[in-house]
Motif scaffolding. Structure first.
Motif, PDB file in Angstrom:
ATOM      1  N   ARG A 158      75.617 -78.903  22.355  1.00  0.00           N
ATOM      2  CA  ARG A 158      75.849 -79.436  21.020  1.00  0.00           C
ATOM      3  C   ARG A 158      75.571 -78.382  19.943  1.00  0.00           C
ATOM      4  O   ARG A 158      76.296 -78.283  18.943  1.00  0.00           O
ATOM      5  N   ALA A 160      67.235 -80.234  14.546  1.00  0.00           N
ATOM      6  CA  ALA A 160      68.268 -79.367  15.102  1.00  0.00           C
ATOM      7  C   ALA A 160      67.879 -77.892  14.948  1.00  0.00           C
ATOM      8  O   ALA A 160      68.028 -77.087  15.871  1.00  0.00           O
ATOM      9  N   VAL A 185      64.190 -78.955  26.278  1.00  0.00           N
ATOM     10  CA  VAL A 185      65.245 -79.802  25.725  1.00  0.00           C
ATOM     11  C   VAL A 185      66.211 -80.180  26.843  1.00  0.00           C
ATOM     12  O   VAL A 185      66.187 -79.599  27.927  1.00  0.00           O
ATOM     13  N   GLN A 186      67.067 -81.147  26.578  1.00  0.00           N
ATOM     14  CA  GLN A 186      68.093 -81.531  27.529  1.00  0.00           C
ATOM     15  C   GLN A 186      69.277 -80.566  27.430  1.00  0.00           C
ATOM     16  O   GLN A 186      69.570 -80.045  26.349  1.00  0.00           O
ATOM     17  N   SER A 229      67.218 -74.734  29.188  1.00  0.00           N
ATOM     18  CA  SER A 229      66.825 -76.074  28.744  1.00  0.00           C
ATOM     19  C   SER A 229      65.430 -76.424  29.238  1.00  0.00           C
ATOM     20  O   SER A 229      64.627 -77.023  28.504  1.00  0.00           O
ATOM     21  N   ASN A 264      65.061 -77.127  17.387  1.00  0.00           N
ATOM     22  CA  ASN A 264      65.588 -77.006  18.748  1.00  0.00           C
ATOM     23  C   ASN A 264      66.344 -75.696  18.927  1.00  0.00           C
ATOM     24  O   ASN A 264      66.218 -75.036  19.965  1.00  0.00           O
ATOM     25  N   ARG A 265      67.132 -75.346  17.943  1.00  0.00           N
ATOM     26  CA  ARG A 265      67.907 -74.110  18.016  1.00  0.00           C
ATOM     27  C   ARG A 265      66.977 -72.906  18.167  1.00  0.00           C
ATOM     28  O   ARG A 265      67.205 -72.029  18.996  1.00  0.00           O
ATOM     29  N   THR A 289      71.843 -80.689  24.612  1.00  0.00           N
ATOM     30  CA  THR A 289      71.427 -80.169  23.318  1.00  0.00           C
ATOM     31  C   THR A 289      71.940 -78.747  23.128  1.00  0.00           C
ATOM     32  O   THR A 289      72.357 -78.351  22.024  1.00  0.00           O
TER      33      THR A 289
END
Length: 235
Positions: A50, A9, A43-44, A38, A12-13, A47
């Protein structure tokens, strides 16, 4: 210890904020769409939702990253014995950062956040407040600290945004220098002076020295600071 999920996470962030920052710098505010970010971050789209809630949450994260970088530069500045000259240096650094990062600076300063400034923006104001307090402690502040901070913040940010909005071939940096000196003349004196007569002058002088006292609790110091600010502003 971080779990694999937490580490993923965070990774990704960071990738998403980096991608959004790059799109903002290269193509402007409108290019920072959920789809474009994205794709750039690999990433999707879910994500992003979220991790950031919505696009505004992502933009807030980009602005916070910008503030963090700018604060790092400000904190790295070495203080001199002249707090007014240090204020000039801070003003110039703000201008340089804005012109080097126009889209990011505009996002940071021209789009008010609901609920007040972000923690990073509040920290930036805290640095400015510290600079103004040093001037007050040196006996060179002409007006109360709260108004001086607001004036420097508004004039410095507004001047930088105005220059950002001006085509480079018509941009006159001396406008910033003139604005800076006008503000400094409005809030400071050339040399230390005795406090202005009356309660307002005494409040300004005592307010500047308040952080140096250790005989009050944090709550007492906060209350006294609020009262002194009110007395100074009323004068």
């Amino acid at each position: 210890m971080k779990t694999d999920r937490t580490a993923t996470a965070e990774s990704n962030r960071e990738r998403i904020v980096e991608a959004a920052t790059r799109l903002l710098a290269e193509q402007g505010r409108e290019a920072v769409s959920t789809r474009a970010v994205s794709a750039a971050a690999g990433v999707q789209a879910p994500t992003i939702y979220r991790l950031f809630g919505d696009k505004q949450g992502l933009l807030d994260a980009v602005a916070a990253r910008g503030f963090a970088g700018h604060l790092g530069e400000k904190n790295a500045l070495k203080r001199t014995d002249d707090p007014v000259e240090d204020l000039r240096t801070g003003w110039n650094l703000n201008l340089e950062f804005g012109l080097a990062n126009p889209a990011l600076y505009t996002l940071m300063h021209a789009e008010p956040r609901p609920g007040g400034p972000s923690p990073a923006a509040a920290e930036a104001l805290g640095i400015l407040a510290g600079s103004v307090r040093r001037i007050a402690a040196a006996g060179r502040l002409r007006i109360d600290e709260a108004r001086a901070i607001q004036l420097v913040h508004a004039a410095g940010g507004g001047t930088t945004l105005a220059l950002i909005a001006t085509d480079e071939d018509r941009r006159d940096i001396s406008v910033s220098h003139l604005a800076r000196e006008a503000v400094i003349a409005a809030i400071t004196t050339d040399a230390p002076t005795a406090p202005a007569p009356g309660p307002a002058g005494a409040a300004v002088a005592l307010r500047a020295l308040l952080p140096g006292t250790d005989v009050l609790t944090a709550g007492e110091r906060g209350l006294l600071a609020e009262l002194l600010d009110r007395i100074a502003a009323a004068g």
